[in-house]
Enzyme design. Structure first.
Site, PDB file in Angstrom:
ATOM      1  N   VAL A   1      43.095  47.425  38.575  1.00 32.38           N
ATOM      2  CA  VAL A   1      43.795  46.648  36.872  1.00 32.38           C
ATOM      3  C   VAL A   1      44.358  47.917  35.554  1.00 32.38           C
ATOM      4  CG1 VAL A   1      44.245  45.217  35.374  1.00 32.38           C
ATOM      5  CG2 VAL A   1      42.547  44.619  36.987  1.00 32.38           C
TER       6      VAL A   1
ATOM      7  N   THR B   1      39.826  39.683  32.461  1.00 31.46           N
ATOM      8  CA  THR B   1      39.663  38.192  31.970  1.00 31.46           C
ATOM      9  C   THR B   1      38.840  37.882  31.799  1.00 31.46           C
ATOM     10  OG1 THR B   1      41.146  38.207  34.453  1.00 31.46           O
ATOM     11  CG2 THR B   1      39.461  36.525  33.665  1.00 31.46           C
TER      12      THR B   1
ATOM     13  N   GLU C   1      46.213  39.991  33.569  1.00 30.68           N
ATOM     14  CA  GLU C   1      47.734  39.714  34.518  1.00 30.68           C
ATOM     15  C   GLU C   1      47.025  39.752  35.588  1.00 30.68           C
ATOM     16  OE1 GLU C   1      45.473  41.483  37.143  1.00 30.68           O
ATOM     17  OE2 GLU C   1      44.032  40.594  36.640  1.00 30.68           O
TER      18      GLU C   1
ATOM     19  N   LYS D   1      45.085  32.591  32.219  1.00 35.15           N
ATOM     20  CA  LYS D   1      44.807  33.755  33.453  1.00 35.15           C
ATOM     21  C   LYS D   1      43.655  32.796  34.757  1.00 35.15           C
ATOM     22  CE  LYS D   1      43.599  36.456  36.041  1.00 35.15           C
ATOM     23  NZ  LYS D   1      44.003  37.371  36.394  1.00 35.15           N
TER      24      LYS D   1
ATOM     25  N   PHE E   1      50.345  30.645  49.347  1.00 37.72           N
ATOM     26  CA  PHE E   1      48.894  30.537  49.721  1.00 37.72           C
ATOM     27  C   PHE E   1      48.378  29.175  49.954  1.00 37.72           C
ATOM     28  CE2 PHE E   1      46.532  33.436  46.890  1.00 37.72           C
ATOM     29  CZ  PHE E   1      47.284  34.234  46.564  1.00 37.72           C
TER      30      PHE E   1
ATOM     31  N   CYS F   1      38.340  38.115  42.159  1.00 35.79           N
ATOM     32  CA  CYS F   1      38.527  37.125  41.338  1.00 35.79           C
ATOM     33  C   CYS F   1      38.128  35.576  41.272  1.00 35.79           C
ATOM     34  CB  CYS F   1      40.405  37.271  41.322  1.00 35.79           C
ATOM     35  SG  CYS F   1      40.523  39.520  41.451  1.00 35.79           S
TER      36      CYS F   1
ATOM     37  N   LYS G   1      40.132  40.693  51.605  1.00 30.08           N
ATOM     38  CA  LYS G   1      41.664  41.022  52.351  1.00 30.08           C
ATOM     39  C   LYS G   1      42.133  42.232  52.893  1.00 30.08           C
ATOM     40  CE  LYS G   1      44.370  40.832  48.886  1.00 30.08           C
ATOM     41  NZ  LYS G   1      45.296  40.023  47.417  1.00 30.08           N
TER      42      LYS G   1
ATOM     43  N   ARG H   1      33.457  43.001  47.398  1.00 26.55           N
ATOM     44  CA  ARG H   1      33.000  42.263  46.168  1.00 26.55           C
ATOM     45  C   ARG H   1      33.410  40.938  47.073  1.00 26.55           C
ATOM     46  NH1 ARG H   1      35.103  44.054  41.069  1.00 26.55           N
ATOM     47  NH2 ARG H   1      36.342  44.565  42.381  1.00 26.55           N
TER      48      ARG H   1
HETATM   49  C1  UGA Z   1      43.919  37.131  42.641  1.00 26.59           C
HETATM   50  C2  UGA Z   1      45.678  36.514  42.781  1.00 26.59           C
HETATM   51  O1  UGA Z   1      46.172  36.003  43.305  1.00 26.59           O
HETATM   52  C3  UGA Z   1      46.179  37.873  41.390  1.00 26.59           C
HETATM   53  O2  UGA Z   1      47.651  36.569  40.709  1.00 26.59           O
HETATM   54  C4  UGA Z   1      45.453  37.500  40.211  1.00 26.59           C
HETATM   55  O3  UGA Z   1      45.626  37.907  39.670  1.00 26.59           O
HETATM   56  C5  UGA Z   1      43.287  38.336  40.106  1.00 26.59           C
HETATM   57  O4  UGA Z   1      42.661  37.567  41.860  1.00 26.59           O
HETATM   58  C6  UGA Z   1      43.061  38.811  39.557  1.00 26.59           C
HETATM   59  O5  UGA Z   1      42.403  37.699  39.093  1.00 26.59           O
HETATM   60  O6  UGA Z   1      42.384  39.557  39.646  1.00 26.59           O
HETATM   61  P1  UGA Z   1      42.861  38.689  44.645  1.00 26.59           P
HETATM   62  O7  UGA Z   1      41.784  38.268  44.395  1.00 26.59           O
HETATM   63  O8  UGA Z   1      43.539  40.318  44.866  1.00 26.59           O
HETATM   64  O9  UGA Z   1      43.945  37.855  43.516  1.00 26.59           O
HETATM   65  O10 UGA Z   1      43.962  37.917  46.070  1.00 26.59           O
HETATM   66  P2  UGA Z   1      43.971  37.182  47.041  1.00 26.59           P
HETATM   67  O11 UGA Z   1      45.852  37.370  47.794  1.00 26.59           O
HETATM   68  O12 UGA Z   1      45.040  36.034  45.531  1.00 26.59           O
HETATM   69  O13 UGA Z   1      43.729  36.997  48.074  1.00 26.59           O
HETATM   70  C7  UGA Z   1      42.408  35.788  47.207  1.00 26.59           C
HETATM   71  C8  UGA Z   1      41.541  35.426  48.293  1.00 26.59           C
HETATM   72  O14 UGA Z   1      42.125  34.096  48.665  1.00 26.59           O
HETATM   73  C9  UGA Z   1      41.091  36.420  50.148  1.00 26.59           C
HETATM   74  O15 UGA Z   1      40.182  35.976  50.516  1.00 26.59           O
HETATM   75  C10 UGA Z   1      42.538  35.475  50.944  1.00 26.59           C
HETATM   76  O16 UGA Z   1      42.091  35.639  52.160  1.00 26.59           O
HETATM   77  C11 UGA Z   1      42.264  33.847  50.242  1.00 26.59           C
HETATM   78  N1  UGA Z   1      43.916  33.358  50.327  1.00 26.59           N
HETATM   79  C12 UGA Z   1      44.606  33.560  50.123  1.00 26.59           C
HETATM   80  C13 UGA Z   1      43.427  32.376  51.044  1.00 26.59           C
HETATM   81  O17 UGA Z   1      42.630  32.045  52.067  1.00 26.59           O
HETATM   82  N2  UGA Z   1      45.249  32.105  51.702  1.00 26.59           N
HETATM   83  C14 UGA Z   1      45.662  31.491  51.297  1.00 26.59           C
HETATM   84  O18 UGA Z   1      46.704  31.440  51.141  1.00 26.59           O
HETATM   85  C15 UGA Z   1      45.660  33.355  50.572  1.00 26.59           C
END
Ligand code: UGA
Length: 460
Positions: free
Chosen positions: A14, A123, A152, A223, A268, A279, A339, A346
């Site tokens: 971040v 956060t 953020e 958030k 999503f 997160c 991902k 984590r």
């Molecule tokens: C998430 C949020 O998307 C951000 O907006 C936020 O700022 C961030 O957390 C945070 O609080 O700092 P992030 O954790 O980096 O971002 O990743 P995501 O792309 O949201 O994915 C999170 C998890 O959900 C991953 O394990 C991904 O595989 C899973 N996911 C995502 C699904 O299983 N299905 C989906 O359709 C999308």
């Protein structure tokens, strides 16, 4: 354009992505990092985390970002101090604010009559702004400052793009001059005047960011609410996928219908093993706790968390049935980071599934293109870890795709399948093309995909 001196405290994903975006806005940015190893890396032009575009953005020839361990140098020259330290979960699922309060203690003696905005990007639970303001006022009774909540919404793996092209900028403050200062800080983003984007070839969104002035409590809650809503979409689509498996419907078809409704939106809605990372798991539990502490039982959120916890094991149970038990079988877990395009382990589903498979008696191997070395520390010696895909698949009875790394999507599966004892893949992200996998000789199992149904056939 108004050029400001800005301090960013904390060089995590971040802090660094924010620093890169603020430098691209034309500001001079001082990143303060207390970890000497991390600081040394940054000073020598290396980025300590895997994040696309971050290196190019931080070390662009035009970049005005410098790195220091000295809070005094950074804060004294800056009119805006951005705090981007971690708020990891406590054992009871609250947010550990010790790093935030340590920073407040560190900056308090440096605040003086020059007006400064202190921005909390981390956060934090609702009410933290009020408590932290009080604390800072106690520590710096005569200083001129305004504390601002500015959450953020960056996604790991896309953090630089999200930082320069945010959907919205949320500012929670109580003084009008603080809102004004924040508008100046983000002026170039609000007007879409970021030159860096051409250099990085970042795709521009169609619209400019929304500017949202709210109360600090609303900013803090928003958030958590945003992350909880996205997590809810994921748990919802995963439950629909499970119903698809039971009824013979196809999740890809159902998603295409759902996603084309503008009120629902297509983002999503990817079904799979559930969400991981630093997160969603932390923030959903924290919000559930925030609600409970306030006397409210957030039933829907509790269900979101429970569904997510169960989803991965449901898929493993299916694999067990397909293999007539995993005991004594060799199973390869593909992908350990939570991902693709990050090295973050984590709340890694891959690690969790590897441990569960081992507990069920399987011989477990794991593969990850970037985090194999780091993962070795987190896994027992009996579980193999490697960055060599072919070696990890040779003679395996099955593989489970947990993270949709590009390497898996573009792999020569016919060749890899020929090296396995049984060419069986459980695609935990519905990321592979079933027809391609069938053609490569695989038994393909998806999540809620009709022609690859994992559970019983419906009674027609
Ligand atoms: C998430 C949020 O998307 C951000 O907006 C936020 O700022 C961030 O957390 C945070 O609080 O700092 P992030 O954790 O980096 O971002 O990743 P995501 O792309 O949201 O994915 C999170 C998890 O959900 C991953 O394990 C991904 O595989 C899973 N996911 C995502 C699904 O299983 N299905 C989906 O359709 C999308």
């Amino acid at each position: 354009m108004n050029t400001l001196e800005v301090a960013v405290i904390g060089a995590g994903y971040v802090g660094l992505s924010t620093a890169a975006a603020l430098a691209a806005c034309g500001h001079r940015v001082w990143v303060v990092e207390r970890d000497p190893v991390r600081l040394e890396m940054l000073r020598s032009g290396r980025v300590p985390i895997q994040e696309p575009h971050l290196k190019a953005a931080l070390f662009a020839p035009s970049s005005t970002v410098c790195f220091t361990a000295d809070l005094r140098i950074a804060v004294c020259v800056s009119s805006i101090v951005v705090i981007a330290v971690g708020t990891p979960p406590t054992p009871s699922h609250g947010a550990n604010l010790s790093q935030l309060y340590a920073v407040l203690e560190g900056i308090a003696p440096l605040l003086d009559e020059q007006p400064r905005v202190v921005v909390v990007k981390s956060t934090v639970p609702v009410g933290t702004h009020a408590q932290a303001s009080q604390e800072l006022r106690r520590l710096a009774p005569i200083a001129s400052f305004a504390l601002v909540s500015n959450p953020e919404f960056l996604r790991q793996g896309r953090a630089v793009r999200d930082a320069v092209f945010p959907d919205r900028i949320v500012v929670g403050a109580t003084q009008p001059w603080a809102f004004q200062a924040m508008k100046t800080l983000y002026g170039a983003l609000l007007e879409g005047q970021i030159s860096l984007t051409e250099a990085l070839e970042l795709e521009r969104p169609v619209s400019l960011p929304a500017w949202l002035e709210v109360s600090p409590r609303s900013a803090e809650l928003a958030k958590y609410a945003a992350n909880a809503f996205l997590a809810m979409k994921i748990s919802f689509v995963n439950e629909i996928a499970n119903v698809c498996e039971e009824t013979g419907a196809d999740i890809d078809e159902v998603i295409s219908v759902l996603g084309s409704d503008a009120r629902i939106g297509a983002d999503f809605l990817r079904a799979g093993l559930g969400y991981g990372g630093s997160c969603f798991p932390k923030d959903t539990r924290a919000l559930s706790q925030i609600a409970a502490k306030s006397g409210y039982d957030f039933q829907l959120l509790r269900a979101v968390i429970e569904v997510n916890a169960a989803q991965r094991y449901r898929a493993l149970d299916t694999l067990e049935r397909r293999l007539n038990g995993v005991r004594g079988k060799t199973v390869t877990v593909l992908g350990l980071t939570f991902k693709p395009d990050t090295d973050d382990l984590r709340e890694s589903l891959g690690i969790d599934l590897a441990l569960e498979l081992a507990a069920r008696g399987a011989f477990v191997r794991t593969h990850d293109p970037v985090a194999a070395q780091a993962a070795r520390e987190l896994l027992p010696a009996g579980i193999a870890v490697s960055g060599n895909l072919e070696a990890m698949l040779t003679d395996a009875d099955a593989c489970v795709l947990v993270t949709e790394w590009r390497e898996y999507l573009t792999a020569d599966w016919a060749r890899l399948g020929a090296r396995m004892r049984h060419a069986l893949v459980l695609d935990g992200r519905n990321a592979l093309e079933p027809t391609v996998m069938f053609a490569a000789g695989f038994t393909y199992l998806g999540i809620g995909r009709a022609d690859t149904r994992l559970t019983r056939q419906p009674q027609d």
